[in-house]
Write a protein that holds these residues in place. Structure first.
Motif, short mmCIF file in Angstrom:
data_model
loop_
_atom_site.label_atom_id
_atom_site.label_comp_id
_atom_site.label_asym_id
_atom_site.label_seq_id
_atom_site.Cartn_x
_atom_site.Cartn_y
_atom_site.Cartn_z
N LEU A 1 -71.77 71.34 63.10
CA LEU A 1 -73.05 70.65 63.17
C LEU A 1 -73.47 70.24 61.76
O LEU A 1 -73.73 71.09 60.90
CB LEU A 1 -74.12 71.56 63.79
N ILE A 2 -73.50 68.95 61.53
CA ILE A 2 -73.91 68.39 60.25
C ILE A 2 -75.29 67.75 60.43
O ILE A 2 -75.46 66.86 61.28
CB ILE A 2 -72.90 67.36 59.74
N LEU A 3 -76.25 68.20 59.64
CA LEU A 3 -77.62 67.71 59.80
C LEU A 3 -77.86 66.39 59.07
O LEU A 3 -78.57 65.53 59.56
CB LEU A 3 -78.62 68.75 59.30
N ALA A 4 -77.31 66.27 57.87
CA ALA A 4 -77.63 65.07 57.08
C ALA A 4 -76.65 64.94 55.92
O ALA A 4 -75.91 65.88 55.60
CB ALA A 4 -79.06 65.16 56.55
N ASP A 5 -76.70 63.78 55.29
CA ASP A 5 -75.98 63.54 54.04
C ASP A 5 -76.96 63.86 52.90
O ASP A 5 -78.03 63.23 52.79
CB ASP A 5 -75.53 62.09 53.97
N ILE A 6 -76.64 64.83 52.06
CA ILE A 6 -77.56 65.24 51.00
C ILE A 6 -77.05 64.85 49.62
O ILE A 6 -77.43 65.45 48.61
CB ILE A 6 -77.81 66.77 51.06
N LYS A 7 -76.22 63.83 49.55
CA LYS A 7 -75.70 63.38 48.25
C LYS A 7 -76.83 62.93 47.31
O LYS A 7 -76.88 63.33 46.15
CB LYS A 7 -74.69 62.25 48.44
N GLU A 8 -77.76 62.12 47.81
CA GLU A 8 -78.83 61.61 46.96
C GLU A 8 -79.81 62.69 46.53
O GLU A 8 -80.19 62.74 45.35
CB GLU A 8 -79.55 60.46 47.67
N PRO A 9 -80.28 63.59 47.43
CA PRO A 9 -81.15 64.67 46.96
C PRO A 9 -80.50 65.55 45.89
O PRO A 9 -81.15 65.95 44.92
CB PRO A 9 -81.42 65.48 48.24
N ILE A 10 -79.21 65.83 46.04
CA ILE A 10 -78.50 66.61 45.02
C ILE A 10 -78.45 65.82 43.71
O ILE A 10 -78.63 66.38 42.63
CB ILE A 10 -77.08 66.97 45.50
N GLY A 11 -78.23 64.53 43.81
CA GLY A 11 -78.20 63.68 42.62
C GLY A 11 -79.54 63.69 41.89
O GLY A 11 -79.58 63.76 40.65
N ARG A 12 -80.63 63.62 42.64
CA ARG A 12 -81.95 63.65 42.01
C ARG A 12 -82.19 64.99 41.31
O ARG A 12 -82.75 65.05 40.21
CB ARG A 12 -83.04 63.40 43.05
N PHE A 13 -81.74 66.08 41.93
CA PHE A 13 -81.89 67.40 41.32
C PHE A 13 -81.06 67.52 40.04
O PHE A 13 -81.54 68.04 39.02
CB PHE A 13 -81.47 68.49 42.32
N LEU A 14 -79.83 67.02 40.07
CA LEU A 14 -78.98 67.08 38.89
C LEU A 14 -79.56 66.25 37.74
O LEU A 14 -79.54 66.67 36.57
CB LEU A 14 -77.57 66.59 39.23
N ARG A 15 -80.09 65.08 38.07
CA ARG A 15 -80.70 64.25 37.02
C ARG A 15 -81.94 64.91 36.43
O ARG A 15 -82.22 64.81 35.23
CB ARG A 15 -81.02 62.87 37.59
N TYR A 16 -82.70 65.60 37.28
CA TYR A 16 -83.88 66.33 36.80
C TYR A 16 -83.45 67.45 35.85
O TYR A 16 -84.04 67.62 34.77
CB TYR A 16 -84.64 66.91 38.00
N MET A 17 -82.41 68.20 36.24
CA MET A 17 -81.90 69.27 35.39
C MET A 17 -81.36 68.72 34.07
O MET A 17 -81.56 69.33 33.00
CB MET A 17 -80.79 70.02 36.13
N LYS B 1 -68.19 60.74 48.24
CA LYS B 1 -68.81 59.63 48.95
C LYS B 1 -69.94 60.11 49.85
O LYS B 1 -70.85 59.35 50.18
CB LYS B 1 -67.76 58.88 49.78
N ILE B 2 -69.85 61.36 50.26
CA ILE B 2 -70.87 61.94 51.11
C ILE B 2 -70.83 63.46 50.90
O ILE B 2 -69.77 64.04 50.67
CB ILE B 2 -70.62 61.60 52.60
N ILE B 3 -72.00 64.08 50.90
CA ILE B 3 -72.09 65.54 50.81
C ILE B 3 -72.82 66.02 52.06
O ILE B 3 -74.05 65.89 52.17
CB ILE B 3 -72.83 66.00 49.54
N PRO B 4 -72.08 66.54 53.03
CA PRO B 4 -72.72 66.90 54.29
C PRO B 4 -73.47 68.22 54.22
O PRO B 4 -73.02 69.16 53.55
CB PRO B 4 -71.53 67.00 55.25
N LEU B 5 -74.62 68.28 54.88
CA LEU B 5 -75.34 69.53 55.04
C LEU B 5 -74.89 70.13 56.37
O LEU B 5 -75.41 69.80 57.44
CB LEU B 5 -76.86 69.29 55.05
N ALA B 6 -73.89 70.99 56.31
CA ALA B 6 -73.34 71.61 57.51
C ALA B 6 -74.03 72.95 57.74
O ALA B 6 -74.19 73.74 56.81
CB ALA B 6 -71.84 71.81 57.36
N VAL B 7 -74.45 73.19 58.97
CA VAL B 7 -75.18 74.43 59.28
C VAL B 7 -74.38 75.36 60.18
O VAL B 7 -74.89 76.38 60.61
CB VAL B 7 -76.54 74.11 59.95
N THR B 8 -73.12 75.01 60.44
CA THR B 8 -72.26 75.90 61.22
C THR B 8 -70.87 75.92 60.60
O THR B 8 -70.45 74.97 59.96
CB THR B 8 -72.11 75.42 62.68
N PRO B 9 -70.14 77.01 60.78
CA PRO B 9 -68.72 77.02 60.42
C PRO B 9 -67.94 76.26 61.50
O PRO B 9 -68.52 75.85 62.51
CB PRO B 9 -68.38 78.52 60.44
#
Length: 328
Positions: free
Chosen positions: A214-230, A253-261
């Protein structure tokens, strides 16, 4: 000593004893872990892909092991319209990508081997260039030239043109063929390979594998914003670890937010009728012509998926249908 080589000396398949099954399973796992964990590992197989007879010999061993029985328990497979797979000759199987854990293509791969006794050559990521084990069961680095050569050699090839973006799509995009990666009008390498080799495309609609994670979303951009802030606050990007993390983020190209193995699932593969792409494209096709035939392939693939979902609705498809009632 690689004990698998001893068993491969037998030209005819034979039933392995319980002890031999364990020996083969141990040798397979040892090879996989060596390739993955040994930083000094050097591939021994330099050819683009293995001989089909050798692959079938290898598969005859693997399907008798506890590893394969565990795989069957994890990913059951039903093939529909398997008669559309030719007994001989080259063809390109084009499937949707449903999970990053190979719970979509691997069941199809072994199912066709058991039903048709043909090896499938899977066109995959560049990491396959360094895996001897993957080559011995039919994997190869997926380039257009390799695909053309395989098809001209009358091999069955398997490709998921949607790539990693298709495999890691959020649950609300499940069972929808989307214009990503090879399905975009600017790419279409899979289609050009089939055209150049003058071989048909066989669409394969894969359902059920979407339920394996189960993949909820692509979190590539939120992670990018956090890294740029850091990086802005503490110059994180100047550190060795920071440079590595930024490189990984930029490469993905995509960083999936997976909530299950990876979860147990039942896979149904609906095999469509062959599509003669050369008939549609003629002798001097433009990129626009390829894009039009690509839409035909996509439509056929989506139709197979839709038929499968009507016959055997999945949990995610039922949830999407219920939510859709309120959204509309």
């Amino acid at each position: 000593m690689n004990y698998i080589d001893l068993f491969l000396k037998d030209k005819q398949p034979r039933k392995l004893s319980r002890l031999e099954q364990l020996i083969v399973a141990h040798s397979v796992m040892k090879e996989i872990f060596t390739e993955v964990l040994d930083t000094k590992y050097e591939p021994r197989l330099n050819e683009l892909y293995c001989d089909e007879e050798k692959i079938i010999q290898m598969l005859d061993l693997i399907v008798q092991t506890p590893i394969y029985r565990g795989f069957q328990w994890m990913y059951g497979i039903d093939l529909h319209n398997v008669e559309n797979i030719p007994n001989r000759g080259g063809a390109m199987l084009v499937s949707n990508h449903a999970t990053p854990y190979l719970g979509d293509v691997a069941p199809l791969y072994f199912g066709i081997f058991e039903k048709r006794r043909r090896a499938i050559y899977g066109l995959g990521h560049k990491l396959l260039k360094k895996s001897d084990f993957i080559k011995t069961i039919g994997g190869t680095f997926g380039t257009r030239d390799t695909a053309v050569k395989l098809l001209e050699d009358d091999k069955l090839t398997l490709v998921c043109p949607g790539g990693i973006m298709d495999a890691c799509k959020p649950w609300y995009h499940c069972y929808k063929v989307r214009p990503v990666e090879g399905f975009s009008d600017s790419g279409l390498g899979y289609l050009k390979a089939a055209y150049m080799a003058k071989k048909p495309i066989i669409p394969v609609g894969n359902i059920g594998a979407e339920e394996s994670i189960l993949i909820l979303a692509d979190i590539k951009e939120p992670i990018g914003r956090f890294l740029r802030y850091m990086d802005d606050k503490i110059h994180f990007g100047d550190t060795v670890r920071g440079k590595t993390i930024f490189h990984l983020w930029e490469s993905a190209k995509i960083i999936p937010l997976a909530v299950t193995p990876p979860m147990r699932t039942k896979v149904d593969a609906y095999i469509g009728n062959p599509i003669d792409v050369n008939y549609f494209l003629g002798s001097n096709p433009s990129q626009g012509d390829f894009a039009e035939v690509n839409r035909i392939v996509m439509a056929q693939l989506q139709s197979l998926i839709d038929v499968g979902l009507k016959e055997k609705p999945t949990l995610i498809s039922r949830i999407k249908r219920e939510i859709g009632k309120y959204v509309e």
